[in-house]
Design a protein around this motif. Structure first.
Motif, PDB file in Angstrom:
ATOM      1  N   ILE A 242      47.572 -33.972  35.706  1.00 41.47           N
ATOM      2  CA  ILE A 242      48.854 -34.159  35.007  1.00 41.47           C
ATOM      3  C   ILE A 242      48.550 -34.033  33.526  1.00 41.47           C
ATOM      4  CG2 ILE A 242      50.728 -35.764  34.483  1.00 41.47           C
ATOM      5  CD1 ILE A 242      50.247 -37.002  37.266  1.00 41.47           C
ATOM      6  N   ILE A 243      49.254 -33.136  32.867  1.00 42.98           N
ATOM      7  CA  ILE A 243      48.935 -32.846  31.458  1.00 42.98           C
ATOM      8  C   ILE A 243      50.203 -32.471  30.712  1.00 42.98           C
ATOM      9  CG2 ILE A 243      48.473 -30.369  31.795  1.00 42.98           C
ATOM     10  CD1 ILE A 243      46.003 -30.834  29.906  1.00 42.98           C
ATOM     11  N   GLU A 244      50.152 -32.590  29.386  1.00 45.14           N
ATOM     12  CA  GLU A 244      51.314 -32.216  28.579  1.00 45.14           C
ATOM     13  C   GLU A 244      51.613 -30.726  28.745  1.00 45.14           C
ATOM     14  OE1 GLU A 244      51.395 -34.590  24.567  1.00 45.14           O
ATOM     15  OE2 GLU A 244      49.342 -34.276  25.192  1.00 45.14           O
TER      16      GLU A 244
ATOM     17  N   GLU B  87      49.446 -26.580  29.076  1.00 43.15           N
ATOM     18  CA  GLU B  87      49.337 -25.958  30.396  1.00 43.15           C
ATOM     19  C   GLU B  87      48.504 -24.673  30.396  1.00 43.15           C
ATOM     20  OE1 GLU B  87      53.125 -25.056  32.257  1.00 43.15           O
ATOM     21  OE2 GLU B  87      52.179 -23.336  33.262  1.00 43.15           O
ATOM     22  N   ARG B  88      48.803 -23.786  29.461  1.00 42.22           N
ATOM     23  CA  ARG B  88      48.105 -22.498  29.462  1.00 42.22           C
ATOM     24  C   ARG B  88      46.626 -22.665  29.114  1.00 42.22           C
ATOM     25  NH1 ARG B  88      47.028 -18.675  26.209  1.00 42.22           N
ATOM     26  NH2 ARG B  88      48.123 -19.596  24.448  1.00 42.22           N
ATOM     27  N   ARG B  89      46.348 -23.592  28.198  1.00 45.09           N
ATOM     28  CA  ARG B  89      44.941 -23.832  27.857  1.00 45.09           C
ATOM     29  C   ARG B  89      44.177 -24.360  29.068  1.00 45.09           C
ATOM     30  NH1 ARG B  89      47.992 -24.424  23.608  1.00 45.09           N
ATOM     31  NH2 ARG B  89      47.288 -23.652  21.583  1.00 45.09           N
ATOM     32  N   LEU B  90      44.848 -25.174  29.857  1.00 44.39           N
ATOM     33  CA  LEU B  90      44.199 -25.729  31.046  1.00 44.39           C
ATOM     34  C   LEU B  90      43.947 -24.636  32.092  1.00 44.39           C
ATOM     35  CD1 LEU B  90      43.215 -28.121  32.753  1.00 44.39           C
ATOM     36  CD2 LEU B  90      45.548 -28.380  33.583  1.00 44.39           C
TER      37      LEU B  90
ATOM     38  N   ILE C 164      63.695 -31.887  24.076  1.00 45.07           N
ATOM     39  CA  ILE C 164      64.074 -30.673  23.337  1.00 45.07           C
ATOM     40  C   ILE C 164      62.852 -29.905  22.878  1.00 45.07           C
ATOM     41  CG2 ILE C 164      64.213 -31.799  21.068  1.00 45.07           C
ATOM     42  CD1 ILE C 164      66.700 -30.022  20.617  1.00 45.07           C
ATOM     43  N   SER C 165      61.745 -30.603  22.710  1.00 45.14           N
ATOM     44  CA  SER C 165      60.563 -29.950  22.170  1.00 45.14           C
ATOM     45  C   SER C 165      59.607 -29.542  23.286  1.00 45.14           C
ATOM     46  CB  SER C 165      59.841 -30.897  21.216  1.00 45.14           C
ATOM     47  OG  SER C 165      58.578 -30.379  20.888  1.00 45.14           O
ATOM     48  N   ARG C 166      59.004 -28.375  23.076  1.00 51.46           N
ATOM     49  CA  ARG C 166      57.985 -27.928  24.017  1.00 51.46           C
ATOM     50  C   ARG C 166      56.751 -28.834  23.922  1.00 51.46           C
ATOM     51  NH1 ARG C 166      54.019 -24.181  24.149  1.00 51.46           N
ATOM     52  NH2 ARG C 166      54.004 -24.166  21.895  1.00 51.46           N
ATOM     53  N   GLY C 167      56.699 -29.616  22.839  1.00 54.92           N
ATOM     54  CA  GLY C 167      55.549 -30.489  22.635  1.00 54.92           C
ATOM     55  C   GLY C 167      55.585 -31.730  23.481  1.00 54.92           C
ATOM     56  N   THR C 168      56.686 -31.965  24.167  1.00 51.23           N
ATOM     57  CA  THR C 168      56.782 -33.163  24.986  1.00 51.23           C
ATOM     58  C   THR C 168      57.024 -32.774  26.435  1.00 51.23           C
ATOM     59  OG1 THR C 168      59.101 -33.259  24.402  1.00 51.23           O
ATOM     60  CG2 THR C 168      57.627 -34.649  23.139  1.00 51.23           C
ATOM     61  N   GLY C 169      56.830 -33.722  27.320  1.00 49.61           N
ATOM     62  CA  GLY C 169      57.010 -33.439  28.741  1.00 49.61           C
ATOM     63  C   GLY C 169      55.682 -33.114  29.395  1.00 49.61           C
ATOM     64  N   LEU C 170      55.628 -33.352  30.686  1.00 49.64           N
ATOM     65  CA  LEU C 170      54.377 -33.171  31.417  1.00 49.64           C
ATOM     66  C   LEU C 170      54.551 -32.194  32.570  1.00 49.64           C
ATOM     67  CD1 LEU C 170      53.420 -36.961  31.721  1.00 49.64           C
ATOM     68  CD2 LEU C 170      52.439 -35.337  30.117  1.00 49.64           C
ATOM     69  N   VAL C 171      53.456 -31.596  32.999  1.00 49.46           N
ATOM     70  CA  VAL C 171      53.434 -30.782  34.223  1.00 49.46           C
ATOM     71  C   VAL C 171      52.230 -31.241  35.058  1.00 49.46           C
ATOM     72  CG1 VAL C 171      54.511 -28.717  33.242  1.00 49.46           C
ATOM     73  CG2 VAL C 171      52.030 -28.974  33.122  1.00 49.46           C
ATOM     74  N   GLN C 172      52.290 -30.909  36.330  1.00 57.76           N
ATOM     75  CA  GLN C 172      51.141 -31.195  37.192  1.00 57.76           C
ATOM     76  C   GLN C 172      50.553 -29.866  37.666  1.00 57.76           C
ATOM     77  OE1 GLN C 172      51.745 -32.734  41.217  1.00 57.76           O
ATOM     78  NE2 GLN C 172      50.155 -34.253  40.834  1.00 57.76           N
ATOM     79  N   VAL C 173      49.255 -29.716  37.474  1.00 57.37           N
ATOM     80  CA  VAL C 173      48.562 -28.510  37.945  1.00 57.37           C
ATOM     81  C   VAL C 173      47.707 -28.925  39.147  1.00 57.37           C
ATOM     82  CG1 VAL C 173      46.965 -26.646  37.342  1.00 57.37           C
ATOM     83  CG2 VAL C 173      48.516 -27.573  35.608  1.00 57.37           C
ATOM     84  N   VAL C 174      47.912 -28.238  40.249  1.00 55.75           N
ATOM     85  CA  VAL C 174      47.219 -28.597  41.490  1.00 55.75           C
ATOM     86  C   VAL C 174      46.384 -27.412  41.956  1.00 55.75           C
ATOM     87  CG1 VAL C 174      47.517 -29.345  43.886  1.00 55.75           C
ATOM     88  CG2 VAL C 174      49.179 -30.036  42.148  1.00 55.75           C
ATOM     89  N   CYS C 175      45.147 -27.680  42.346  1.00 58.02           N
ATOM     90  CA  CYS C 175      44.360 -26.602  42.955  1.00 58.02           C
ATOM     91  C   CYS C 175      43.517 -27.165  44.103  1.00 58.02           C
ATOM     92  CB  CYS C 175      43.484 -25.894  41.930  1.00 58.02           C
ATOM     93  SG  CYS C 175      42.184 -26.896  41.237  1.00 58.02           S
ATOM     94  N   ILE C 176      43.221 -26.306  45.050  1.00 56.29           N
ATOM     95  CA  ILE C 176      42.350 -26.678  46.169  1.00 56.29           C
ATOM     96  C   ILE C 176      41.154 -25.732  46.127  1.00 56.29           C
ATOM     97  CG2 ILE C 176      42.169 -26.785  48.680  1.00 56.29           C
ATOM     98  CD1 ILE C 176      45.159 -27.522  48.692  1.00 56.29           C
TER      99      ILE C 176
ATOM    100  N   PHE D  22      37.687 -31.165  31.524  1.00 52.49           N
ATOM    101  CA  PHE D  22      37.474 -32.263  30.572  1.00 52.49           C
ATOM    102  C   PHE D  22      37.526 -31.770  29.131  1.00 52.49           C
ATOM    103  CE2 PHE D  22      34.836 -35.338  28.216  1.00 52.49           C
ATOM    104  CZ  PHE D  22      35.599 -36.474  28.455  1.00 52.49           C
ATOM    105  N   SER D  23      37.023 -30.546  28.914  1.00 50.68           N
ATOM    106  CA  SER D  23      37.037 -30.016  27.542  1.00 50.68           C
ATOM    107  C   SER D  23      38.467 -29.858  27.029  1.00 50.68           C
ATOM    108  CB  SER D  23      36.305 -28.673  27.483  1.00 50.68           C
ATOM    109  OG  SER D  23      37.040 -27.689  28.180  1.00 50.68           O
ATOM    110  N   VAL D  24      39.423 -29.720  27.940  1.00 54.68           N
ATOM    111  CA  VAL D  24      40.827 -29.560  27.525  1.00 54.68           C
ATOM    112  C   VAL D  24      41.539 -30.906  27.435  1.00 54.68           C
ATOM    113  CG1 VAL D  24      43.059 -28.521  28.151  1.00 54.68           C
ATOM    114  CG2 VAL D  24      40.942 -27.263  28.555  1.00 54.68           C
ATOM    115  N   VAL D  25      41.305 -31.770  28.416  1.00 60.13           N
ATOM    116  CA  VAL D  25      42.109 -33.001  28.482  1.00 60.13           C
ATOM    117  C   VAL D  25      41.506 -34.170  27.699  1.00 60.13           C
ATOM    118  CG1 VAL D  25      43.018 -32.372  30.756  1.00 60.13           C
ATOM    119  CG2 VAL D  25      41.055 -33.909  30.600  1.00 60.13           C
TER     120      VAL D  25
END
Lengths: 103, 321
Positions: free
Chosen positions: A12-14, A18-21, A54-66, A80-83
């Protein structure tokens, strides 16, 4: 039916990160993931809701991988280098998959 | 002046904003769907950019265009330093939070700009069409100033080329400038051909957008407890400082009454779209609740209700317009 052991990683990240992750995941040779929108929640910074962000700077997304278990450590190093300095939660759990050749 | 303020306060766009504000404070479930709000913001950016470009085409290229854009860049670079100094005097905010907030006050609020152009139109005034390009130019330089302020305090900032691309090519800037160029290329004929879409419904659409902004500001006000009194005072005083700087620049450049008012508005407004995104990446340690609440829930409502008529009145007095 035959199943295979795998790892499910949920991050779960801002939204702004997302793209950096996902680029970091690619560097760890993880090329398959899903991104889910988060509706709201509560954490150390208090409650938040996707409503009215209103800002792209706020809000979260969840990235899932298997992934295959041997890919876990390189992936976590990259993640870890990103988060490291950002708001976020990283969790790993065991899971089983049907078609191992796809991971 | 009082008549102008009263007219503004009782205009449909401000009353729509107030409705949203009260609905949020009363915890009503009223909301504007995310996709609708996004669509409306695209519409407003396209319309304002196109009309600005058509205005430039109609009046020809003004030699003051480059000087005005340069003045906008200088203001955007300089205002964060004034904001930072004021914050350090008025508020007990940490250096990191103060620098992040300061960056927001050098950048601009495009919605405040749109509301200002509507107020001008209702007052029968026009402004230089290229003020749209000035607005776009003022979005990003303040971020550099904020990062410089942070680096002087040993703040650990992280800016990379990807972030600069995201800031300079963010959707709002691309659409605003793109529509401006289309408006300039197609001129009055182009504007006439789509006037039914971008001129007539403009104010009604702006009402719905400001209703949503009121809801957002109201939700922000509910979390205003993160701000001390000094910070709230800053959110009300800094727009006046910025407007004064904008007034000086507009007068030096010899802009029209409308142009001076828009320059004051741009300098007085604070960002809540481009800068917060940059700060979350570059300075995640800064508290977003502080800068977003100040920008959205204090300065934006102040500018919309009292600031804009004040800036127009002052611009009229100073230019004799």
């Amino acid at each position: 039916m035959q199943t295979h052991k795998a790892k499910r990683v949920e991050i779960i990240i801002e939204r702004v990160m997302e793209r950096r992750l996902t680029e970091a995941m690619t560097r760890a040779d993880v090329t398959g993931w899903s991104v889910l929108p988060m509706l709201g929640g509560s954490g150390r910074s208090g409650e938040w809701s996707r409503e009215g962000q209103i800002s792209r700077g706020t809000g979260l997304v969840q990235v899932v991988c298997i992934i295959r278990p041997e890919k876990l450590d390189p992936l976590l190093d990259q993640v870890f280098s990103v988060v490291e300095r950002q708001i976020g939660v990283v969790s790993v759990c065991d899971c089983e998959i049907l078609r191992a050749e796809r991971f | 002046m009082l008549d102008l303020a009263a007219d503004n306060l009782l205009s449909p766009i401000v009353l729509s904003f107030v409705l949203g504000l009260f609905a949020a404070l009363a915890r009503s479930d009223l909301s504007v769907p995310e996709a609708v709000a996004k669509g409306i913001s695209l519409y407003l950016l396209f319309a304002i950019g196109f009309k600005g470009g058509a205005g430039v085409a109609a009046h020809g290229l003004d030699p003051r265009l480059a000087a005005t854009i340069l003045a906008g860049l200088v203001l955007s670079f300089a205002l964060p330093f004034a904001a930072f100094g004021l914050l350090r005097v008025l508020s007990g905010m940490s250096r990191i939070d103060a620098a992040a907030v300061a960056g927001h006050y050098g950048s601009i609020s495009i919605v405040t700009f749109v509301a200002a152009t509507t107020l001008l139109a209702n007052a029968g005034l026009t402004a230089e069409g290229y003020m749209v390009a000035v607005a776009a130019a003022m979005e990003a330089p303040a971020i550099l100033s904020a990062l410089w302020l942070l680096s002087r305090g040993d703040g650990n900032t992280k800016m990379d080329s990807d972030l600069w691309r995201e800031i300079l090519l963010n959707g709002s800037i691309v659409l605003l400038l793109g529509a401006f160029v289309i408006g300039m290329a197609t001129g009055q004929d182009g504007l006439d051909s789509i006037a039914a879409f971008i001129v007539s419904p403009f104010q009604g659409v702006l009402c719905i957008f400001l209703l949503d902004m009121g809801l957002i500001a109201g939700r922000g006000l509910r979390s205003a407890g993160v701000l001390d009194r000094g910070a709230v005072a800053f959110g009300l005083v800094m727009p006046l400082v910025g407007a004064l700087a904008g007034l000086g620049a507009g007068m030096l450049l010899g802009l029209s009454t409308g142009g001076v008012m828009l320059m004051m508005t741009l300098s007085a407004s604070a960002s809540y779209i481009a800068v917060p995104a940059a700060m979350r990446v570059a300075v995640p340690e800064a508290n977003p609740s502080i800068y977003l609440t100040l920008s959205l829930a204090v300065t934006f409502p102040f500018n919309l209700t009292l600031g804009l008529p004040l800036y127009l009145a002052v611009a009229r007095i100073m230019t004799g317009g």
